[in-house]
Design an enzyme around this catalytic site. Structure first.
Site, PDB file in Angstrom:
ATOM      1  N   PRO A 197       0.961  -1.307   0.183  1.00 24.71           N
ATOM      2  CA  PRO A 197       0.029   0.106  -0.109  1.00 24.71           C
ATOM      3  C   PRO A 197       0.849   1.160  -0.018  1.00 24.71           C
ATOM      4  O   PRO A 197       1.717   1.395   0.770  1.00 24.71           O
ATOM      5  CB  PRO A 197      -0.817  -0.207   1.246  1.00 24.71           C
ATOM      6  CG  PRO A 197      -0.899  -1.626   1.617  1.00 24.71           C
ATOM      7  CD  PRO A 197       0.580  -2.087   1.161  1.00 24.71           C
ATOM      8  N   GLY A 198       0.318   2.212  -0.792  1.00 21.90           N
ATOM      9  CA  GLY A 198       1.114   3.508  -0.762  1.00 21.90           C
ATOM     10  C   GLY A 198       2.262   3.538  -1.621  1.00 21.90           C
ATOM     11  O   GLY A 198       2.999   4.594  -1.691  1.00 21.90           O
ATOM     12  N   THR A 199       2.511   2.638  -2.639  1.00 22.00           N
ATOM     13  CA  THR A 199       3.835   2.670  -3.489  1.00 22.00           C
ATOM     14  C   THR A 199       3.390   3.210  -4.851  1.00 22.00           C
ATOM     15  O   THR A 199       4.325   3.256  -5.523  1.00 22.00           O
ATOM     16  CB  THR A 199       4.273   1.168  -3.538  1.00 22.00           C
ATOM     17  OG1 THR A 199       3.326   0.380  -4.253  1.00 22.00           O
ATOM     18  CG2 THR A 199       4.793   0.532  -2.466  1.00 22.00           C
ATOM     19  N   GLY A 200       1.990   3.725  -5.399  1.00 17.06           N
ATOM     20  CA  GLY A 200       1.833   4.167  -6.408  1.00 17.06           C
ATOM     21  C   GLY A 200       1.230   3.442  -7.515  1.00 17.06           C
ATOM     22  O   GLY A 200       1.157   3.816  -8.478  1.00 17.06           O
ATOM     23  N   LYS A 201       0.460   2.334  -7.149  1.00 20.41           N
ATOM     24  CA  LYS A 201      -0.244   1.675  -8.313  1.00 20.41           C
ATOM     25  C   LYS A 201      -1.293   2.290  -8.889  1.00 20.41           C
ATOM     26  O   LYS A 201      -1.339   2.373 -10.107  1.00 20.41           O
ATOM     27  CB  LYS A 201      -0.864   0.291  -7.612  1.00 20.41           C
ATOM     28  CG  LYS A 201       0.173  -0.431  -6.787  1.00 20.41           C
ATOM     29  CD  LYS A 201      -0.122  -1.690  -6.368  1.00 20.41           C
ATOM     30  CE  LYS A 201      -1.214  -1.664  -5.238  1.00 20.41           C
ATOM     31  NZ  LYS A 201      -0.450  -0.970  -3.933  1.00 20.41           N
ATOM     32  N   HIS A 417      16.653   3.627  30.846  1.00 15.40           N
ATOM     33  CA  HIS A 417      16.041   2.539  30.012  1.00 15.40           C
ATOM     34  C   HIS A 417      16.589   2.887  28.450  1.00 15.40           C
ATOM     35  O   HIS A 417      17.218   1.922  27.796  1.00 15.40           O
ATOM     36  CB  HIS A 417      14.680   2.509  29.978  1.00 15.40           C
ATOM     37  CG  HIS A 417      14.061   1.581  29.103  1.00 15.40           C
ATOM     38  ND1 HIS A 417      13.619   0.356  29.625  1.00 15.40           N
ATOM     39  CD2 HIS A 417      13.695   1.287  27.823  1.00 15.40           C
ATOM     40  CE1 HIS A 417      13.055  -0.543  28.558  1.00 15.40           C
ATOM     41  NE2 HIS A 417      13.147   0.156  27.484  1.00 15.40           N
ATOM     42  N   GLU A 418      16.418   4.134  28.200  1.00 17.18           N
ATOM     43  CA  GLU A 418      16.805   4.506  26.594  1.00 17.18           C
ATOM     44  C   GLU A 418      18.203   4.663  26.496  1.00 17.18           C
ATOM     45  O   GLU A 418      18.754   4.280  25.464  1.00 17.18           O
ATOM     46  CB  GLU A 418      16.110   5.959  26.321  1.00 17.18           C
ATOM     47  CG  GLU A 418      14.501   5.873  26.230  1.00 17.18           C
ATOM     48  CD  GLU A 418      13.915   4.681  25.407  1.00 17.18           C
ATOM     49  OE1 GLU A 418      14.575   4.400  24.477  1.00 17.18           O
ATOM     50  OE2 GLU A 418      12.809   4.184  25.582  1.00 17.18           O
ATOM     51  N   ASP A 493      10.226  -4.510  24.280  1.00 18.40           N
ATOM     52  CA  ASP A 493      11.439  -4.944  23.847  1.00 18.40           C
ATOM     53  C   ASP A 493      11.286  -6.674  24.003  1.00 18.40           C
ATOM     54  O   ASP A 493      12.134  -7.342  23.075  1.00 18.40           O
ATOM     55  CB  ASP A 493      12.349  -4.567  24.721  1.00 18.40           C
ATOM     56  CG  ASP A 493      12.372  -2.900  24.774  1.00 18.40           C
ATOM     57  OD1 ASP A 493      12.044  -2.384  23.586  1.00 18.40           O
ATOM     58  OD2 ASP A 493      12.598  -2.497  25.820  1.00 18.40           O
TER      59      ASP A 493
END
Length: 637
Positions: A197-201, A417-418, A493
């Site tokens: 979806p969204g690739t330009g067909k 955490h990050e 995670d």
């Protein structure tokens, strides 16, 4: 002109109906006139009981003096003394011509028959016409694109050069068929556009309509299916009849999987309405009668559920894959979408394209639009690089939730955490480089560590998988090492690490069990997705699989523990910098790990908040490997 005539006829019929109803109601409200003989009428005139008289031809209507009631009679054709008698008795007399009243009376008498005839003609025309009109169920709803409409050409399509070349050849077939037919070639009957979806067909199909100087019909797959039995097959027949009349032409069916799903699946059985529509489509594309000059172009993002008879050569001769663009394709797409947007001098589209791996054309269009909206909200006349960076963070990590109240303790948990994610991701050579770390809540996450590969990746090896597992477990290790407790922030995670390890064992053959695939997926085509997985292995093998998965995750946990323990001071520096600035980019993280001091923080409205806790950037498995998810929807970390 034809539509104007129809409108005039329609309103004329409405006016006649209203007039007829008015006359009927008026007659109903009037008192009925008493019918008397002419002799009684003359006697009542002599007795001076008649107040007024209206004479129309041989019809006479009178009104009594006493109660105002009416009477009517018919006079002989030759009776010249009547008017003298009425004048002598003082009767108010009115004489009307017979012509106008007779015509009006005739019109009102014929009105019901005229209305019935008009209604019958109207309904018959509606049954024979197409579009959204009444009783036109069996007519095709395909829209014919005219040459006067705004055109989309191949210049407006970028990033899918191979697909453009395939479709440009189709247009040449239509323009110069003799060029190919003189060598014995024939025009392809169908082209199937396949892609995510969204690739330009659909955009490619619109470009075909703009480039080809032939009639172009467009319709959606869902337009064939209706609540009435047989309507879908009837619409398919009508669609191809229109195509034959306008040949050579192109018919475009968007989302063809709505009617082209595998037959024999689902709940409908052999008389399923969708199956009848598909059968008719198969016959029209390549049946007993040929459709020379009619090319069918269809688009779908689910080619796996289409019926094999629909995909065979002779129906869809070509399958054009419209994939996600590479870095050069993304840059070209950005140029197309920024053509009408004023950009500042510091905007480098190549840098933006490198920072958006995995983005499809629709994602890039959304990114450009978000950047323009951000610049407009700040009353700027041009869009700068900062606007694109903010828009990219918004699209990839979610909207900042600055109104969310976070305690200082939760904010500290999130920072460490990050910091654990960032340190392990930066030190492991096979991990994707750290792009940005934030403890500002975005979307469903309280914090995000974002990774971006240096180049587009089409495959993944075992070392990269192990690095991703270790990076995912680093957040839990940092919680235990610096906070002395386990938090629910590592739930996503752990889920990702376990899922990746299981795929390494069961799908990719990256374990001690060897190059074997375990677990056959059971796909229900009618439902459109896999809903179950068969266990095609023994209980002993299941125990071995669980052991391998546990071992891989545990190995990643130990790797993260070793790196965090050996670089404890670096983790503290990253966490403290996050508590101060809330956002760090990849270069700043690497400077902190090296023990260097950070430059003074640049004034940035995005770096003031009281937010926290986190998780790493989610990843998705694509057809060729793992790629960053351009639209993550992470769970709370």
């Amino acid at each position: 002109m034809n539509s104007n005539v129809k409108s005039v006829i329609f309103w004329a019929v409405i006016i006649c109906v209203v007039a007829l109803i008015f006359v009927v109601v008026r007659k109903g409200n009037n008192k009925a006139d008493a019918q008397v003989t002419f002799s009684d009428f003359m006697k009542q005139v002599e007795d001076n009981r008649i107040k007024s008289v209206q004479i129309t031809g041989t019809d006479v209507r009178g009104i009594y003096r006493e109660d105002g009631s009416g009477l009517k009679t018919v006079i002989p054709a030759n009776y010249p003394a009547l008017f003298d008698v009425l004048q002598k008795k003082g009767v108010n007399t009115e004489v009307k011509e017979t012509g106008s009243n007779g015509i009006l009376s005739l019109v009102f008498q014929m009105a019901p028959f005229i209305l019935l005839l008009g209604f019958w003609i109207f309904m018959m025309r509606q049954m024979q016409s197409g579009g959204n009109k009444a009783l036109s169920f069996g007519k095709s709803r395909a829209r014919l694109h005219s040459s006067q409409q705004k055109k989309v050409t191949f210049k407006d399509v970028a990033g899918v050069e191979e697909a453009k070349e395939e479709l440009q050849e189709i247009i040449e077939f239509l323009r110069e068929p003799q060029k190919f037919q003189k060598l014995g070639g024939r025009i392809p009957k169908g082209v199937l556009l396949v892609g995510s979806p969204g690739t330009g067909k659909t955009l490619l199909a619109r470009a075909i309509a703009g480039e080809a100087n032939v009639p172009f019909f467009s319709i959606s797959g869902s337009d064939f299916v209706e609540m009435f039995v047989g309507v879908g097959a009837s619409r398919v027949r009508d669609l191809f009849e229109q195509g034959k009349k306008n040949a050579p032409c192109i018919i475009f069916i968007d989302e063809i999987d709505a009617v082209g799903r595998h037959r024999g699946a689902g709940l409908g059985g052999g008389h399923d309405e969708r199956e009848q529509t598909l059968n008719q489509l198969l016959v029209e594309m390549d049946g007993f009668e040929s459709n020379e000059g009619v090319i069918l172009v269809a688009a779908t993002n689910r080619p796996d559920v289409l019926d094999p008879a629909l995909l065979r050569p002779g129906r869809f001769d070509r399958r054009v894959v419209v994939g996600r663009p590479d870095v050069k394709g993304r840059e070209q797409i950005l140029k197309v979408h920024t053509k009408k947007i004023p950009l500042s001098d510091d905007v480098e589209l190549s840098v933006i394209a490198r920072g958006c791996p995995g983005f499809a054309g629709a994602d890039l269009a959304n990114l450009v639009n978000e950047a323009a909206l951000i610049a407009a909200r700040q009353n700027r006349k041009v869009v700068s690089m900062v606007d694109f960076e903010v828009a990219k963070d918004k699209v990839m990590m979610g909207v900042e939730r600055r109104s969310m109240f976070i305690t200082e303790e939760e904010k500290r948990h999130t920072a460490y955490h990050e910091a654990g994610h960032a340190l392990v991701g930066a030190l492991l050579p096979d991990s994707d480089p750290v792009h940005k770390v934030s403890i500002i809540p975005r979307g469903m996450a309280l914090g995000v560590t974002m990774y971006l590969p240096t180049q587009d990746r089409n495959d993944i090896n075992v070392l990269q998988c192990e690095a991703q597992i270790a990076t995912a477990m680093a957040g839990r290790v940092a919680d235990e090492t610096f906070l002395g407790l386990k938090t629910a922030g590592a739930s996503n995670d752990i889920e990702r690490a376990t899922d990746l390890a299981r795929r390494m064992v069961c799908e990719w053959g990256m374990s001690k069990l060897g190059p074997l695939s375990f677990g056959k997926k059971d796909e229900q085509i009618f439902l459109g997705r896999e809903i179950a997985q068969h266990r095609d292995y023994s209980e002993a093998t299941a125990i071995s699989i669980d052991g391998e998965v546990r071992g891989m995750v545990q190995q990643g946990y130990e790797t993260a523990t070793k790196l965090i323990t050996e670089n404890r001071e670096a983790v503290i520096r990253i966490a403290e910098a996050l508590l101060e600035r809330e956002i760090l980019d990849g270069n700043e993280v690497r400077m902190l790990i090296a023990g260097e001091s950070l430059p003074a923080a640049r004034p940035n409205s995005n770096n003031k908040s009281n937010n926290s806790d986190g998780q790493t950037q989610p990843v998705l498995r694509s057809e060729n490997g793992i790629r960053p998810n351009p639209n993550p929807n992470p769970s709370p970390a």
